[in-house]
Design a protein around this motif. Structure first.
Motif, PDB file in Angstrom:
ATOM      1  N   LEU A  22       2.287   1.474  -3.235  1.00 30.01           N
ATOM      2  CA  LEU A  22       1.177   2.215  -4.443  1.00 30.01           C
ATOM      3  C   LEU A  22       0.962   3.470  -4.636  1.00 30.01           C
ATOM      4  O   LEU A  22       1.080   4.451  -4.902  1.00 30.01           O
ATOM      5  CB  LEU A  22       0.188   1.768  -4.125  1.00 30.01           C
ATOM      6  CG  LEU A  22      -1.427   1.700  -4.831  1.00 30.01           C
ATOM      7  CD1 LEU A  22      -1.071   1.379  -6.698  1.00 30.01           C
ATOM      8  CD2 LEU A  22      -2.537   1.177  -4.030  1.00 30.01           C
ATOM      9  N   GLU A  23       0.903   3.790  -3.094  1.00 29.50           N
ATOM     10  CA  GLU A  23       0.568   5.657  -2.929  1.00 29.50           C
ATOM     11  C   GLU A  23       1.797   6.126  -3.310  1.00 29.50           C
ATOM     12  O   GLU A  23       1.555   7.278  -3.589  1.00 29.50           O
ATOM     13  CB  GLU A  23       0.682   5.804  -1.028  1.00 29.50           C
ATOM     14  CG  GLU A  23      -0.904   5.687  -0.695  1.00 29.50           C
ATOM     15  CD  GLU A  23      -0.755   5.523   1.286  1.00 29.50           C
ATOM     16  OE1 GLU A  23       0.377   6.044   0.922  1.00 29.50           O
ATOM     17  OE2 GLU A  23      -2.009   4.844   1.561  1.00 29.50           O
ATOM     18  N   LYS A  49       1.991   6.652  -7.552  1.00 26.19           N
ATOM     19  CA  LYS A  49       0.422   7.204  -7.067  1.00 26.19           C
ATOM     20  C   LYS A  49       0.721   8.425  -7.248  1.00 26.19           C
ATOM     21  O   LYS A  49       0.816   8.967  -8.098  1.00 26.19           O
ATOM     22  CB  LYS A  49      -0.554   7.017  -6.492  1.00 26.19           C
ATOM     23  CG  LYS A  49      -2.110   5.863  -7.332  1.00 26.19           C
ATOM     24  CD  LYS A  49      -2.749   6.216  -5.166  1.00 26.19           C
ATOM     25  CE  LYS A  49      -3.542   4.586  -6.211  1.00 26.19           C
ATOM     26  NZ  LYS A  49      -4.968   4.178  -5.511  1.00 26.19           N
ATOM     27  N   GLN A  90       2.954   9.165 -10.341  1.00 26.57           N
ATOM     28  CA  GLN A  90       1.977   9.353 -11.220  1.00 26.57           C
ATOM     29  C   GLN A  90       1.644  10.938 -11.322  1.00 26.57           C
ATOM     30  O   GLN A  90       1.053  10.983 -12.601  1.00 26.57           O
ATOM     31  CB  GLN A  90       0.897   8.635 -11.202  1.00 26.57           C
ATOM     32  CG  GLN A  90       0.568   8.572 -12.472  1.00 26.57           C
ATOM     33  CD  GLN A  90      -0.541   6.860 -12.601  1.00 26.57           C
ATOM     34  OE1 GLN A  90      -1.138   6.754 -11.294  1.00 26.57           O
ATOM     35  NE2 GLN A  90      -0.812   7.088 -13.745  1.00 26.57           N
ATOM     36  N   ALA A  91       0.807  11.849 -10.512  1.00 28.55           N
ATOM     37  CA  ALA A  91       0.313  12.996 -10.290  1.00 28.55           C
ATOM     38  C   ALA A  91       1.056  13.947 -11.021  1.00 28.55           C
ATOM     39  O   ALA A  91       1.476  15.108 -11.901  1.00 28.55           O
ATOM     40  CB  ALA A  91       0.036  12.833  -8.721  1.00 28.55           C
ATOM     41  N   ARG A 112       1.867  13.576 -14.239  1.00 33.10           N
ATOM     42  CA  ARG A 112       0.525  13.762 -15.239  1.00 33.10           C
ATOM     43  C   ARG A 112       0.692  15.070 -14.901  1.00 33.10           C
ATOM     44  O   ARG A 112       0.651  16.361 -16.072  1.00 33.10           O
ATOM     45  CB  ARG A 112      -0.299  13.461 -14.434  1.00 33.10           C
ATOM     46  CG  ARG A 112      -1.326  14.162 -15.276  1.00 33.10           C
ATOM     47  CD  ARG A 112      -3.379  13.023 -14.834  1.00 33.10           C
ATOM     48  NE  ARG A 112      -3.361  11.529 -14.846  1.00 33.10           N
ATOM     49  CZ  ARG A 112      -3.149  10.657 -13.482  1.00 33.10           C
ATOM     50  NH1 ARG A 112      -3.368  11.377 -12.958  1.00 33.10           N
ATOM     51  NH2 ARG A 112      -2.779   9.717 -14.398  1.00 33.10           N
ATOM     52  N   GLN A 114       0.641  -1.374  -0.417  1.00 37.04           N
ATOM     53  CA  GLN A 114      -0.052   0.111  -0.024  1.00 37.04           C
ATOM     54  C   GLN A 114       1.167   1.252   0.125  1.00 37.04           C
ATOM     55  O   GLN A 114       0.020   2.057  -0.836  1.00 37.04           O
ATOM     56  CB  GLN A 114      -1.047   0.076   1.261  1.00 37.04           C
ATOM     57  CG  GLN A 114      -1.841  -0.879   1.105  1.00 37.04           C
ATOM     58  CD  GLN A 114      -2.993  -0.875   2.434  1.00 37.04           C
ATOM     59  OE1 GLN A 114      -2.485  -0.511   3.651  1.00 37.04           O
ATOM     60  NE2 GLN A 114      -4.324  -1.435   2.542  1.00 37.04           N
TER      61      GLN A 114
END
Length: 102
Positions: A53-54, A57, A60-61, A64, A50
């Motif tokens: 994964l955080e 993320k 990824q943000a 982006r 987890q």
């Protein structure tokens, strides 16, 4: 006479039963602790995944946002270049017309 000897005859059986119950309790305790250890290990792995994964993320943000910013800059530059091309084409056409009229 047989009735008076009955408790003494059953005494070894009661002793073996008590020993078996004690062993069973120890085994159940050992199994329970093994299960808890396995569950703790799984929970640690889940928490680790987890966390990863955080982190992914969040990365990824950021990527982006960076890509969107770059896309906006490229779109603005593209619009400027299209504006220049339009005016240059118009200027060339005007120059051709002037040369033909002479």
């Amino acid at each position: 006479m047989a009735e008076s000897n009955l408790p003494e005859i059953l005494k070894p059986f009661y002793q073996r039963a008590a020993e078996a119950e004690a062993r069973l309790e120890r085994l159940e305790a050992a199994i329970a602790s093994d299960r808890n250890a396995g569950n703790d290990e799984l929970l640690n792995k889940v928490r680790e995944l987890q966390s990863k994964l955080e982190n992914v993320k969040a990365e990824q943000a950021l990527e982006r946002e960076k890509a969107q910013k770059e896309l906006k800059q490229l779109n603005a530059e593209n619009a400027k270049l299209q504006y220049r091309v339009t005016h240059l084409v118009r200027a060339v056409k005007d120059a051709d017309c002037m040369l033909q009229s002479k």
